[in-house]
Design an enzyme around this catalytic site. Structure first.
Site, short mmCIF file in Angstrom:
data_model
loop_
_atom_site.label_atom_id
_atom_site.label_comp_id
_atom_site.label_asym_id
_atom_site.label_seq_id
_atom_site.Cartn_x
_atom_site.Cartn_y
_atom_site.Cartn_z
N ASP A 1 1.04 -0.99 0.07
CA ASP A 1 0.01 -0.10 -0.25
C ASP A 1 0.79 1.44 0.18
OD1 ASP A 1 -2.06 1.72 0.23
OD2 ASP A 1 -3.19 0.33 1.33
C1 BGC Z 1 -5.07 3.14 -0.15
C2 BGC Z 1 -5.30 2.09 -1.05
C3 BGC Z 1 -5.03 2.75 -2.76
C4 BGC Z 1 -3.75 3.14 -2.59
C5 BGC Z 1 -3.26 4.37 -3.83
C6 BGC Z 1 -4.11 3.87 0.32
O1 BGC Z 1 -4.05 5.08 0.71
O2 BGC Z 1 -5.42 2.14 1.13
O3 BGC Z 1 -6.64 0.86 -1.24
O4 BGC Z 1 -5.54 1.47 -3.39
O5 BGC Z 1 -3.83 4.29 -1.79
O6 BGC Z 1 -4.01 5.04 -4.19
#
Ligand code: BGC
Length: 708
Positions: free
Chosen positions: A261
């Protein structure tokens, strides 16, 4: 060796360490006034082979220079992977996942993902961060909006449907998009519903609740998986070798790409398990994380980790192989520009809008109705009141990709279209006397309350998931007039509001309905269509009940009003405001007892369960039918109810139809401590009906006979 494998090995032999780490590095787009872009330093990194994928670059024209830098200017000409969060639509926005889950319709779930992929791919995107598969039972947690609700079985079906829709059966198609199952695993169990907090739950809960949707996504061929930000019982998921490698790769056979993430690799330092970038990079890579999203920790730390002996080059090579294999599967080597080349035909966009309208109608849940809905055709004066009545941008919800407020139909616009003869009086509700004046001048009041889009989603936990105070004051004032009041709730979560349910004549849960919100709601209010959804989660009566869900386990002292020492509260009931499966429509259905095809079932045999459902109302309608089981006596306690099947049926007034379910004995087994399915002999209750409220369910029994 296959041709692809030979190509990968050839590239690996040619790659420097920097180029290998580059493939494991995802950079984020830059942003300027015009939107997302790649500025010169990032283009230089790409040309030097220091980046393998890009996050958040949106628009074919923004993507093209990046892909050119990789394919034309870099030494090995390895194409870039462009990635974005396309959760519930790209330009055409469909209902948020929690809303769409309410439709209980895997075919619809697939079709909306397909449409989203077609639009995203046409704009250059090759991978999306969806589906989100966190079984969620805590409405304080803002990301519950991205989930398919409280049930692992539903979430597993959602997983399969979405993977199929995004990816098709051929990732190389220029309109296919790789899916990412996220956030692995148990993210929704954050302490007290507070975003990014830690989680700690049992192995049994992991096996029974949180893993099944991910297992289903792997079986469906999901291309990527993202570990959750959080830690589980002392181990951050980003460094969780037992789960990432042990469960995903070794047990489930997942051979796709694991993508961290956002910044999560660097955050291992804050979690307190890594001292510096080299340690963080080594922990994540060793655990199984192939790509470092945005934190730059692999770039900074992996060469050092290698020098210090914290990681082995073979581990780096294995991760690079998986990244290259995904790029090959996506057809990026052969046709790096194929996604982003074809403009969409107007007819395609039109079809997507029609689908968005259909999906929105099927997502709306009619929570209660005293007969106020549908509105009589002769309604001549309608008051449309509340802050969410004319708020097109809010309809898009927290993940809107390329969705535009200007292309979204507000509730007000939808009501005006659906009731062309009526006088529609609008008041946003900020001025209560003005709203009351509008209400007094009407035959019925349509009240639009709830959350704005930025009140749910990531980092939007709410200790009190309620309707904002100012809206409550407005609603109470409107109720005091004694007019019929129909409330439409926009929200990313169930909202605790017993006071509202006491007074409203009808209440619709509309979640965030997307681009066609107003048109879909207009269809429902006028009766041109019926509300099609049922709750994919229990709706709490009080925040103090959270988590409240139907799949609780038995207690030795079940609630009994006559006995003080039983499992209950002094101040609120145990039952939610509305159970899982709550959802009315414009007709009513009557259920018979279920019939089992056999009395005794042996391993490997198939059980067919039939239940007759009669439409006893005046109009044609659709009904979502559930099949639960209850195992009353086993070697470990079993939940009070477990969902094993659901289906949608249609019936004309007076018509009786038969819903048929086929179950294998897998439905009756449960995981042992190592996650291995265990089938035990004994009696199982099969319960069918319109929802999880025990009083609504009818039952039959089968006997399981194993050889043990
Ligand atoms: C979120 C994810 C997301 C990623 C990319 C993160 O802050 O937890 O769900 O895919 O950002 O945008």
């Amino acid at each position: 060796m296959t041709e692809d494998a030979a190509r990968i090995e050839g590239l690996l032999r040619a790659m420097t360490l920097e180029e290998k780490v580059g493939q494991l590095t995802m950079i984020r787009a830059d942003f300027d006034a015009a939107g997302s872009t790649l500025l010169a330093p990032k283009l230089a990194d790409i040309a030097a082979g220091r980046a393998g994928s890009v996050l958040d670059l949106r628009g074919a024209s923004a993507i093209l220079p990046g892909q050119k830098a990789a394919v034309e200017n870099s030494r090995l000409k390895i194409p870039l992977l462009f990635t974005l969060d396309v959760l519930h639509g790209y330009r055409t926005i469909f209902p948020v996942p929690l809303g769409e889950a309410a439709a209980f319709d895997p075919d619809l779930w697939t079709r909306t993902a397909r449409a989203a992929a077609v639009e995203a791919a046409a704009d250059g995107i090759a991978l999306t961060y969806a589906p989100m598969l966190d079984v969620a039972r805590d409405p304080r947690w803002g990301r519950i909006v991205e989930s398919a609700g409280e049930d692992p079985f539903v979430t597993a079906r959602f997983a399969e449907a979405k993977v199929k829709g995004f990816q098709t059966d051929d990732l190389a198609r220029s309109d296919a998009v790789a899916a990412t199952a996220k956030h692995f695993a148990g993210y929704a169990a954050v302490n007290a519903g507070r975003e990014y907090a830690s989680a700690d739950f049992s192995q049994r809960t992991l096996e029974e609740v949180y893993l099944p949707p991910f297992a289903a996504s792997v079986n469906a061929g999901v291309a990527a998986i993202m570990p959750a930000f959080i830690e589980l019982a002392g181990v951050p998921l980003t460094a969780h070798r037992a789960l990432l490698t042990g469960v995903l790769r070794e047990r489930f056979g997942f051979d796709g790409v694991l993508i961290s993430d956002f910044f999560a690799v660097a955050e291992l330092i804050r979690h307190g398990v890594a001292a510096d970038a080299a340690e963080a990079a080594a922990l994540a890579l060793d655990a199984g994380v192939d790509i470092d999203m945005a934190s730059g920790t692999y770039t900074e730390g992996l060469p050092e980790a290698l020098a210090r002996g914290l990681v082995r080059i073979e581990t780096i090579d294995a991760a690079v192989r998986r990244v290259l294999a995904l790029k090959l599967a996506l057809g990026l080597f052969e046709k790096p520009y194929a996604r982003g080349e074809g403009a969409l035909a107007p007819a395609t966009i039109e079809a997507h809008r029609a689908l968005a309208r259909e999906a929105a109608r099927q997502s709306v849940v009619l929570l209660q109705n005293n007969g106020a809905l549908p509105l009589p055709a002769q309604t001549s004066r309608l008051a449309v009141i509340g802050p969410l009545a004319d708020a097109p941008g809010e309809m898009l919800g927290p993940w809107r990709a390329a969705g535009e407020a200007s292309e979204t139909v507000s509730f007000l616009a939808g009501v005006e279209t659906a009731f062309p003869q009526a006088t529609v009086i609008h008041a946003n509700g900020g001025d209560i006397p003005a709203a009351l004046e509008a209400a007094r001048a009407s035959d019925a009041v349509l009240l639009f309350l709830g959350e704005t889009a930025n009140m749910s989603g990531e980092a939007n936990s709410r200790a009190r998931p309620v309707i904002p105070e100012a809206q409550r004051a407005l609603a109470e004032a409107v109720f005091s007039l004694g007019k019929p009041v129909i409330v439409t709730l926009t929200s990313g979560r169930p909202l605790v509001a017993p006071w509202l349910f006491e007074k409203a004549h009808a209440v619709l849960a509309a979640w965030f309905l997307g681009s066609e919100a107003g048109n879909a709601l207009g269809d429902i209010l006028s009766g041109a269509a019926a509300p099609g959804g049922k709750l994919p989660l229990s709706w709490p009566f009080d925040a103090g009940q959270i988590p409240v869900y139907y799949g609780e386990r038995p207690t030795g002292r079940p609630a009994n009003p006559e006995n003080h020492d039983t499992s209950k509260y002094l101040d609120v009931p145990n039952t939610p405001q509305f159970p899982f499966g709550q959802g009315l429509t414009y007709t009513r259905f009557d259920y018979t007892e279920p019939r089992a095809s056999v009395a005794t079932l042996r391993p490997g045999e198939i059980l067919t369960v039939e239940v007759d459902i009669a439409n006893i109302g005046d109009v044609a309608g659709e009904e979502i039918v559930y099949l639960f089981i209850r195992d009353p006596l086993a070697s470990v306690t079993r939940p009070l109810l477990e969902l094993k099947a659901f289906t949608r049926i249609k019936a004309l007034p007076g018509e009786r139809v038969t819903a048929r379910f086929h179950l294998t004995t897998d439905a009756f087994s449960f995981p042992d401590a190592a996650g291995k399915p265990r089938l035990e002999s004994g009696e199982i209750e099969i319960l069918t009906g319109p929802g999880a409220a025990p009083s609504l369910l009818k039952r039959c029994r089968v006997h399981i006979l194993t050889n043990e």
